[in-house]
Design an enzyme around this catalytic site. Structure first.
Site, PDB file in Angstrom:
ATOM      1  N   HIS A  63      -0.309   7.485  -7.502  1.00 10.62           N
ATOM      2  CA  HIS A  63       0.907   7.426  -8.305  1.00 10.62           C
ATOM      3  C   HIS A  63       1.855   6.421  -7.653  1.00 10.62           C
ATOM      4  O   HIS A  63       2.744   6.802  -6.891  1.00 10.62           O
ATOM      5  CB  HIS A  63       1.547   8.817  -8.381  1.00 10.62           C
ATOM      6  CG  HIS A  63       2.691   8.913  -9.325  1.00 10.62           C
ATOM      7  ND1 HIS A  63       2.972  10.052 -10.048  1.00 10.62           N
ATOM      8  CD2 HIS A  63       3.649   8.027  -9.676  1.00 10.62           C
ATOM      9  CE1 HIS A  63       4.056   9.858 -10.793  1.00 10.62           C
ATOM     10  NE2 HIS A  63       4.486   8.633 -10.576  1.00 10.62           N
ATOM     11  N   GLU A 121      -1.382   7.205 -12.079  1.00  9.59           N
ATOM     12  CA  GLU A 121      -0.274   7.902 -12.721  1.00  9.59           C
ATOM     13  C   GLU A 121       1.007   7.094 -12.572  1.00  9.59           C
ATOM     14  O   GLU A 121       1.174   6.359 -11.600  1.00  9.59           O
ATOM     15  CB  GLU A 121      -0.040   9.265 -12.053  1.00  9.59           C
ATOM     16  CG  GLU A 121      -1.185  10.225 -12.110  1.00  9.59           C
ATOM     17  CD  GLU A 121      -0.852  11.532 -11.406  1.00  9.59           C
ATOM     18  OE1 GLU A 121      -1.569  12.518 -11.666  1.00  9.59           O
ATOM     19  OE2 GLU A 121       0.109  11.577 -10.610  1.00  9.59           O
ATOM     20  N   HIS A 160      -0.203  19.506 -10.236  1.00 13.82           N
ATOM     21  CA  HIS A 160       1.088  19.754  -9.580  1.00 13.82           C
ATOM     22  C   HIS A 160       1.107  21.172  -9.018  1.00 13.82           C
ATOM     23  O   HIS A 160       1.150  22.148  -9.755  1.00 13.82           O
ATOM     24  CB  HIS A 160       2.293  19.554 -10.512  1.00 13.82           C
ATOM     25  CG  HIS A 160       3.536  19.209  -9.739  1.00 13.82           C
ATOM     26  ND1 HIS A 160       3.929  17.908  -9.503  1.00 13.82           N
ATOM     27  CD2 HIS A 160       4.449  19.975  -9.112  1.00 13.82           C
ATOM     28  CE1 HIS A 160       5.036  17.898  -8.789  1.00 13.82           C
ATOM     29  NE2 HIS A 160       5.366  19.147  -8.536  1.00 13.82           N
TER      30      HIS A 160
END
Length: 247
Positions: free
Chosen positions: A44, A71, A191
């Site tokens: 990310h 991401e 997450h």
């Protein structure tokens, strides 16, 4: 279809960046994660490059032999990176530039046209798309209308509720996943998933194609070792899958 494990290696880059130099080496970490059984690598990159840098993404592209998932918030610089690298999957996350970590999914009704244009651009380039989504079944219709291939369920709420002993912690996620399957979307999740909750989550969520796990996995690896941690995740995912099949 058994759920795949993608390892997010952002935290490896965070440790490296704390001292500068190239230790620990994120490319070597990705190679080892794959060697130890990971079925994908997730990164990310943020605009300030405080952990994974844009150069890391280019370097990692050369060594990913499983699946590469990038991401990020689809700002112009991010879109240019993804279209240049052409990962297997891009996951769109509506995080603010100054966010410590991702903390909400898309409002797909409000941002429908914006997401449609971006997703069309990525899909034209042959890149599978996924959008970060809160567990809200009412958003699935508009999520599907964006043209995305998948959603990624934002699982922090589940992790908190499960840790507090809530037996219904996964119910809203399950309902959202069922709506997604009916709309022709596959489901990813990520997450705060960890060794403590991953088996239960996999057991409860139908149509779960992939989990992306970084912070917990890298933290657990400090105690258990990276290879042992990845192998333990794979066993727990398998156990959850088998329990789901037996229900």
């Amino acid at each position: 279809m058994k759920t795949k494990l993608s390892v997010n290696i952002n935290k490896i880059a965070t440790i490296r960046n704390a001292r500068g130099g190239n230790t620990p080496n994120v490319v070597e970490a990705a190679i080892n994660c794959q060697r130890f059984g990971a079925e994908g690598i997730t990164v990310h990159p943020r605009p300030d490059e405080r952990h994974i840098t844009y150069q890391d993404v280019y370097d990692l592209k050369k060594v990913i032999t499983t699946e590469f998932n990038i991401e990020g918030n689809p700002v112009p610089k991010f879109r240019e990176l993804v279209l240049d690298v052409k990962p297997h999957q891009v996951t769109l996350v509506p995080d603010a530039e100054d966010a410590i970590t991702s903390n909400a999914g898309w409002d797909t009704e409000k941002h429908l046209e914006y997401l449609k244009d971006i997703i069309a651009e990525f899909k034209e380039a042959g890149i599978r798309t996924s959008i970060f989504l809160d567990p809200r079944p009412e958003l699935i219709e508009s999520a599907a209308a964006t043209g995305t291939d998948r959603i990624e369920l934002y699982t922090e709420g589940f992790a908190v509720d499960y840790a507090n002993g809530d037996e219904g912690a996964a119910e809203l996620y399950k309902a959202t996943a069922i709506f997604a399957e009916e709309a022709g979307l596959k489901v990813n999740a990520g997450h705060d998933l960890s060794l403590d909750n991953i088996e239960f989550f996999v057991q409860e969520i139908p149509n779960l194609a992939e989990v992306s796990i970084g912070h917990a996995l890298i933290s657990e690896a400090l105690y258990l070792g990276l290879e042992n941690t990845i192998q333990t995740y794979l066993r727990k995912i398998e156990n959850g899958f088998l329990k789901a099949q037996s229900l």
